[in-house]
Design an enzyme around this catalytic site. Sequence first.
Site, mmCIF file in Angstrom:
data_model
loop_
_atom_site.group_PDB
_atom_site.id
_atom_site.type_symbol
_atom_site.label_atom_id
_atom_site.label_comp_id
_atom_site.label_asym_id
_atom_site.label_seq_id
_atom_site.Cartn_x
_atom_site.Cartn_y
_atom_site.Cartn_z
ATOM 1 N N ARG A 221 0.832 -1.210 0.000
ATOM 2 C CA ARG A 221 0.000 0.000 0.000
ATOM 3 C C ARG A 221 0.862 1.254 0.000
ATOM 4 O O ARG A 221 0.647 2.168 -0.783
ATOM 5 C CB ARG A 221 -0.895 0.005 1.249
ATOM 6 C CG ARG A 221 -2.082 -0.929 1.078
ATOM 7 C CD ARG A 221 -3.082 -0.771 2.192
ATOM 8 N NE ARG A 221 -3.936 -1.963 2.247
ATOM 9 C CZ ARG A 221 -4.486 -2.445 3.341
ATOM 10 N NH1 ARG A 221 -4.313 -1.824 4.490
ATOM 11 N NH2 ARG A 221 -5.244 -3.519 3.309
ATOM 12 N N ARG B 131 20.571 -6.859 7.123
ATOM 13 C CA ARG B 131 20.298 -8.285 7.303
ATOM 14 C C ARG B 131 21.567 -9.046 7.657
ATOM 15 O O ARG B 131 21.517 -10.049 8.364
ATOM 16 C CB ARG B 131 19.649 -8.869 6.055
ATOM 17 C CG ARG B 131 20.604 -9.230 4.977
ATOM 18 C CD ARG B 131 19.947 -9.583 3.684
ATOM 19 N NE ARG B 131 20.871 -10.353 2.868
ATOM 20 C CZ ARG B 131 21.971 -9.857 2.318
ATOM 21 N NH1 ARG B 131 22.285 -8.580 2.473
ATOM 22 N NH2 ARG B 131 22.773 -10.624 1.604
#
Lengths: 124, 124, 124
Positions: free
Chosen positions: A33, A106
């Site tokens: 979105r 990460r």
Amino acid sequence: MMMMDQAVGLAAVTVLGVLEQAYFSLQVIYARRKYSVSPPTTAGPPEFERVFRAQANCSEYFPIFITVLWTAGVFFSEGLSSVCGLLYLYGRFRYFHGYSQSAQGRVYLNVDLLQVVGSALDLV
Amino acid sequence: MMMMDQAVGLAAVTVLGVLEQAYFSLQVIYARRKYSVSPPTTAGPPEFERVFRAQANCSEYFPIFITVLWTAGVFFSEGLSSVCGLLYLYGRFRYFHGYSQSAQGRVYLNVDLLQVVGSALDLV
Amino acid sequence: MMMMDQAVGLAAVTVLGVLEQAYFSLQVIYARRKYSVSPPTTAGPPEFERVFRAQANCSEYFPIFITVLWTAGVFFSEGLSSVCGLLYLYGRFRYFHGYSQSAQGRVYLNVDLLQVVGSALDLV
């Protein structure tokens, strides 16, 4: 064969793992979105792609995690397996948020996870 | 610990789930041929990408489905878990075909699934 | 319900399957370095994309493999299920390396796998 009440720890970690996957999936929906990337497209701005890949990586490792958790828990030690499972889920949480912020995030968080596991082993 | 014959319902739903995944994989193979998208490419016309993403989404949720099915079945109720499993597989079938036809189709069918679950709960 | 020592064969094949998945993941990491494709990107030269898709395909089938292995092993025959599991893992290994070399390689190796299964059935 282990009794059902001995497997409650493994089952609890399993349920927590499922909830974590649900949380990651929601983050992808929010990112779709926010960056206007409608399905079935998976390409988009790097911010979106990082969230998408972080969730895809966690999903890919989820069946391996569940398999190792239960195999180690049933054939070796339920307690140790449950504790390592919790550490793994915490590591995945840090990994997901690190990766969402930057691709380097990460890697550092994997190191971070190793430190947590290391500290935990010190305590044992 | 539950007896093996008490787990037959869960095993039956599991086998059905595996067959459904095989069916979805076949649809991707057909879509690859129909729209001439040869592996390893995964990008193509939206018609292909919708089938591909629908299958990828179902595959991603398959281990979560199996995990929840067996955890709920072993620790709570085998019957209720098997019935919910069947509803889930039916919902995935509708989702897959809805998504294959249009990206909006996958949303409406989630609502549809909620209605099915709602009706089922009314019956209980 | 089967005893724990009867499930040791299934558990051994499971652990082997997990190690194979870890090996495939490492190959993707090496391919990312070799062809300079940094995360979160998944698009790159065909050589990289073949390794990436081979690993993604194997990961997608891993939960199905584990599910079928244990369902068949617990409800039918542990020995036969373990042997078929080993053949599957060998087939996946050949598939992965065939696919890494050429997109056609993955098809021929499926035929190859069928021949192995066929020969095995001849022996039974």
